[in-house]
Design a protein around this motif. Sequence first.
Motif, short mmCIF file in Angstrom:
data_model
loop_
_atom_site.label_atom_id
_atom_site.label_comp_id
_atom_site.label_asym_id
_atom_site.label_seq_id
_atom_site.Cartn_x
_atom_site.Cartn_y
_atom_site.Cartn_z
N LEU A 128 0.82 -1.21 0.00
CA LEU A 128 0.00 0.00 0.00
C LEU A 128 0.86 1.26 0.00
O LEU A 128 0.61 2.20 -0.76
CB LEU A 128 -0.94 0.01 1.20
CG LEU A 128 -2.09 -1.00 1.16
CD1 LEU A 128 -2.87 -0.96 2.47
CD2 LEU A 128 -3.01 -0.70 0.00
N PHE A 129 1.88 1.30 0.85
CA PHE A 129 2.75 2.47 0.90
C PHE A 129 3.53 2.63 -0.40
O PHE A 129 3.76 3.75 -0.86
CB PHE A 129 3.72 2.38 2.09
CG PHE A 129 3.05 2.63 3.42
CD1 PHE A 129 2.27 3.74 3.62
CD2 PHE A 129 3.21 1.73 4.46
CE1 PHE A 129 1.65 3.97 4.85
CE2 PHE A 129 2.62 1.95 5.68
CZ PHE A 129 1.83 3.07 5.88
N ARG A 130 3.92 1.52 -0.99
CA ARG A 130 4.68 1.58 -2.24
C ARG A 130 3.84 2.16 -3.37
O ARG A 130 4.29 3.02 -4.13
CB ARG A 130 5.16 0.17 -2.60
CG ARG A 130 6.01 0.11 -3.81
CD ARG A 130 6.61 -1.28 -3.96
NE ARG A 130 7.18 -1.41 -5.29
CZ ARG A 130 6.81 -2.30 -6.17
NH1 ARG A 130 5.87 -3.18 -5.87
NH2 ARG A 130 7.37 -2.36 -7.35
N SER A 131 2.58 1.72 -3.50
CA SER A 131 1.72 2.23 -4.56
C SER A 131 1.38 3.70 -4.32
O SER A 131 1.30 4.49 -5.27
CB SER A 131 0.45 1.40 -4.70
OG SER A 131 -0.34 1.52 -3.54
N GLN A 158 2.28 9.40 -5.89
CA GLN A 158 2.75 10.72 -5.49
C GLN A 158 3.89 11.18 -6.39
O GLN A 158 3.94 12.34 -6.79
CB GLN A 158 3.19 10.68 -4.03
CG GLN A 158 3.49 12.04 -3.44
CD GLN A 158 3.84 11.94 -1.96
OE1 GLN A 158 4.37 10.92 -1.50
NE2 GLN A 158 3.53 12.98 -1.22
N GLN A 159 4.80 10.28 -6.74
CA GLN A 159 5.90 10.63 -7.64
C GLN A 159 5.37 10.98 -9.02
O GLN A 159 5.84 11.92 -9.66
CB GLN A 159 6.90 9.49 -7.72
CG GLN A 159 7.76 9.34 -6.49
CD GLN A 159 8.67 8.12 -6.58
OE1 GLN A 159 8.46 7.24 -7.41
NE2 GLN A 159 9.69 8.08 -5.72
N GLN A 160 4.39 10.24 -9.52
CA GLN A 160 3.80 10.54 -10.82
C GLN A 160 3.13 11.91 -10.81
O GLN A 160 3.25 12.68 -11.77
CB GLN A 160 2.77 9.47 -11.22
CG GLN A 160 3.37 8.16 -11.62
CD GLN A 160 2.30 7.11 -11.89
OE1 GLN A 160 1.16 7.23 -11.44
NE2 GLN A 160 2.67 6.06 -12.63
N SER A 161 2.44 12.22 -9.73
CA SER A 161 1.79 13.52 -9.60
C SER A 161 2.81 14.65 -9.59
O SER A 161 2.63 15.67 -10.25
CB SER A 161 0.94 13.55 -8.34
OG SER A 161 0.37 14.82 -8.16
N GLN A 162 3.90 14.47 -8.86
CA GLN A 162 4.95 15.49 -8.82
C GLN A 162 5.60 15.66 -10.18
O GLN A 162 5.89 16.78 -10.61
CB GLN A 162 6.00 15.14 -7.77
CG GLN A 162 5.51 15.34 -6.35
CD GLN A 162 6.54 14.90 -5.32
OE1 GLN A 162 7.53 14.24 -5.66
NE2 GLN A 162 6.31 15.24 -4.07
N LYS A 166 -1.62 23.80 -7.63
CA LYS A 166 -1.03 22.81 -8.54
C LYS A 166 -1.61 21.43 -8.31
O LYS A 166 -1.78 20.66 -9.25
CB LYS A 166 0.49 22.77 -8.36
CG LYS A 166 1.23 23.87 -9.06
CD LYS A 166 2.73 23.63 -8.94
CE LYS A 166 3.49 24.66 -9.71
NZ LYS A 166 4.95 24.43 -9.60
N SER A 167 -1.93 21.13 -7.07
CA SER A 167 -2.47 19.80 -6.76
C SER A 167 -3.88 19.62 -7.33
O SER A 167 -4.37 18.49 -7.38
CB SER A 167 -2.48 19.58 -5.25
OG SER A 167 -3.28 20.56 -4.62
N ALA A 168 -4.54 20.70 -7.76
CA ALA A 168 -5.89 20.59 -8.34
C ALA A 168 -5.84 20.19 -9.81
O ALA A 168 -6.88 19.93 -10.40
CB ALA A 168 -6.63 21.90 -8.19
N VAL A 169 -4.67 20.14 -10.39
CA VAL A 169 -4.53 19.73 -11.79
C VAL A 169 -4.41 18.21 -11.81
O VAL A 169 -3.49 17.64 -11.25
CB VAL A 169 -3.31 20.39 -12.46
CG1 VAL A 169 -3.12 19.85 -13.87
CG2 VAL A 169 -3.47 21.89 -12.47
N ALA A 170 -5.39 17.56 -12.45
CA ALA A 170 -5.42 16.10 -12.47
C ALA A 170 -4.53 15.52 -13.55
O ALA A 170 -3.92 14.47 -13.36
CB ALA A 170 -6.85 15.60 -12.66
#
Length: 139
Positions: free
Chosen positions: A16-19, A24-28, A72-76
Amino acid sequence: MSLIILVLPIAVMFLLFRSQKKRQQQSQHMQSSMEPGAAVRTIGGMYATVKSIGDSTVELEIAPGVFTHFAKSAVAAVIDAQEYDEIINGRPAEDEAAAADEADDTEAVADAVVTDEAAEEAAEESVSLEKAGDQAAAK
């Protein structure tokens, strides 16, 4: 048996933590790849064009001359220009030409069917030219 009971929850938590870390990395990465002129979709489903980027906010043009500020976090998602154009302006030109040809074919078939149906109805509703008296005498 007791070892499995201890190891299984730890393995599930690790997965779970890995996914979550991967998402989070993909979002960044997506947020860092945004640049002015890029087309984006917000988490609310609004499509817009990036006009400027701040430290934690993005200025988006949602309509010609209409600008809004989002976190920025609102951009999907950052989407490519062709997909943005198809969504905002409808189908691409090639699809519109094919649809117009198909509509012409459909109209021609529909006209032929209507003509055939009208001829059948006219034949069924043919008017007798006999006089009313002649009909009574025939009975």
